[in-house]
Design an enzyme around this catalytic site. Structure first.
Site, PDB file in Angstrom:
ATOM      1  N   ARG A 140       0.832  -1.214   0.000  1.00 44.38           N
ATOM      2  CA  ARG A 140       0.000   0.000   0.000  1.00 44.38           C
ATOM      3  C   ARG A 140       0.861   1.255   0.000  1.00 44.38           C
ATOM      4  O   ARG A 140       0.330   2.350  -0.123  1.00 44.38           O
ATOM      5  CB  ARG A 140      -0.878   0.070   1.253  1.00 44.38           C
ATOM      6  CG  ARG A 140      -1.841  -1.052   1.416  1.00 44.38           C
ATOM      7  CD  ARG A 140      -2.894  -0.969   0.351  1.00 44.38           C
ATOM      8  NE  ARG A 140      -4.206  -0.651   0.813  1.00 44.38           N
ATOM      9  CZ  ARG A 140      -5.193  -1.550   0.916  1.00 44.38           C
ATOM     10  NH1 ARG A 140      -5.005  -2.803   0.622  1.00 44.38           N
ATOM     11  NH2 ARG A 140      -6.382  -1.163   1.269  1.00 44.38           N
ATOM     12  N   ARG A 149     -19.629  -4.837   4.367  1.00 43.37           N
ATOM     13  CA  ARG A 149     -18.409  -4.661   5.156  1.00 43.37           C
ATOM     14  C   ARG A 149     -18.523  -3.433   6.071  1.00 43.37           C
ATOM     15  O   ARG A 149     -19.124  -2.439   5.691  1.00 43.37           O
ATOM     16  CB  ARG A 149     -17.213  -4.464   4.204  1.00 43.37           C
ATOM     17  CG  ARG A 149     -16.482  -5.745   3.947  1.00 43.37           C
ATOM     18  CD  ARG A 149     -15.476  -5.639   2.858  1.00 43.37           C
ATOM     19  NE  ARG A 149     -14.532  -4.541   2.962  1.00 43.37           N
ATOM     20  CZ  ARG A 149     -13.503  -4.355   2.140  1.00 43.37           C
ATOM     21  NH1 ARG A 149     -13.294  -5.210   1.160  1.00 43.37           N
ATOM     22  NH2 ARG A 149     -12.686  -3.336   2.272  1.00 43.37           N
TER      23      ARG A 149
END
Ligand code: AP5
Length: 230
Positions: free
Chosen positions: A102, A170
């Site tokens: 990331r 989610r």
């Protein structure tokens, strides 16, 4: 001798790929499709972290608040989890990393630990299209299969086609968290893509198209990056 056949077999399939892109760009959907077709291991740090949260492990307890807020989980926690996973046998035949690295520090660690990718697919899509995707996403609570209320609906509303599990939303798929996840992504993405462009490994993939078309392109790029058998 059997041993040499096995090791040749491993080398032939030994492709390491990174799927890099903003939240909701389709990394998970495409990683599942190509791993099934190519027999690669799918390694998704987001899924692994969510499993830890669900099981209430020490890692899960530490990661939960970062994830809910749409922030990155600290590098050292994610790296320890990932590098342990990459030692597992199924990764020997090659893998797709979905959600890692990331940032540049994670990319450098991947290289340093001996897991440098052969190819990096960079999913390119506008933020506006992403928001629509994330708003409609549903995930099976049992097997993790991925759906979308409009773009990829389950045959029976709320029920997984594959295993009959309940479809859930989610915890981080809410407007505030999505906004933060996009902000975090854009803060790191340019440096990360540049890192892999300099290594000649980054390939842009237009991600705002029907999923099947993207899979075809992804398979083509991955096949051409597969290290040759010796
Ligand atoms: P993670 O789980 O990796 O989430 P993300 O990067 O935000 O990516 P998403 O899973 O949201 O999207 P995706 O690109 O996989 O899209 P999908 O295929 O589902 O990470 C979650 C959190 O964990 C992070 O915020 C962070 O806190 C932590 N974390 C994870 N890795 C970390 C790391 N390395 N370091 C630090 N922290 C880390 O598709 C989205 C929707 O669109 C679905 O409903 C799908 O059905 C639909 N869809 C897909 N493709 C198409 C298409 N072509 N057309 C129409 N709809 C489509």
């Amino acid at each position: 001798m059997k041993t040499s056949v096995d090791s040749r077999e491993v080398r032939r399939h030994h492709l390491r790929a990174v799927f890099l892109g903003p939240p909701g760009s389709g990394k998970g959907t495409q990683a599942a499709a190509v791993c099934e077709r190519m027999g690669l291991a799918r390694v998704a740090t987001g899924d692994m972290l969510r499993a830890n949260v669900k099981e209430g492990t020490e890692l899960g307890k530490k990661a939960d608040a970062f994830m809910k807020a749409g922030k990155l989980v600290p590098d050292e926690l994610v790296m320890a989890m990932l590098f342990e996973r990459l030692q597992k046998r199924d990764c020997l035949v090659g893998f797709v990393l979905d959600g890692f690295p990331r940032n540049k520090a994670q990319a450098e660690a991947l290289d340093r630990e001996g897991f440098a990718p052969d190819v990096v697919l960079h999913f390119v899509i506008e933020d506006a299209a992403i928001v629509k995707r994330i708003e409609g996403r549903q995930v099976c609570g049992k097997c993790g299969a991925n759906y979308h209320r409009a773009f990829r609906p389950a045959k029976k509303a709320g029920v997984c086609d594959a295993c009959g599990g309940e479809l859930l939303t989610r915890k981080d798929d809410n407007p505030e968290s999505v906004k933060e996840r996009l902000k975090v992504y854009h803060a790191e993405a340019d440096a990360l893509v540049e890192y892999y462009k300099r290594q000649g490994k980054a390939r842009d993939l237009v991600a705002d198209r029907p999923a099947e078309k993207i899979t075809e392109d992804a398979l083509r790029v991955l096949e051409s990056a597969r290290p040759s058998a010796e």
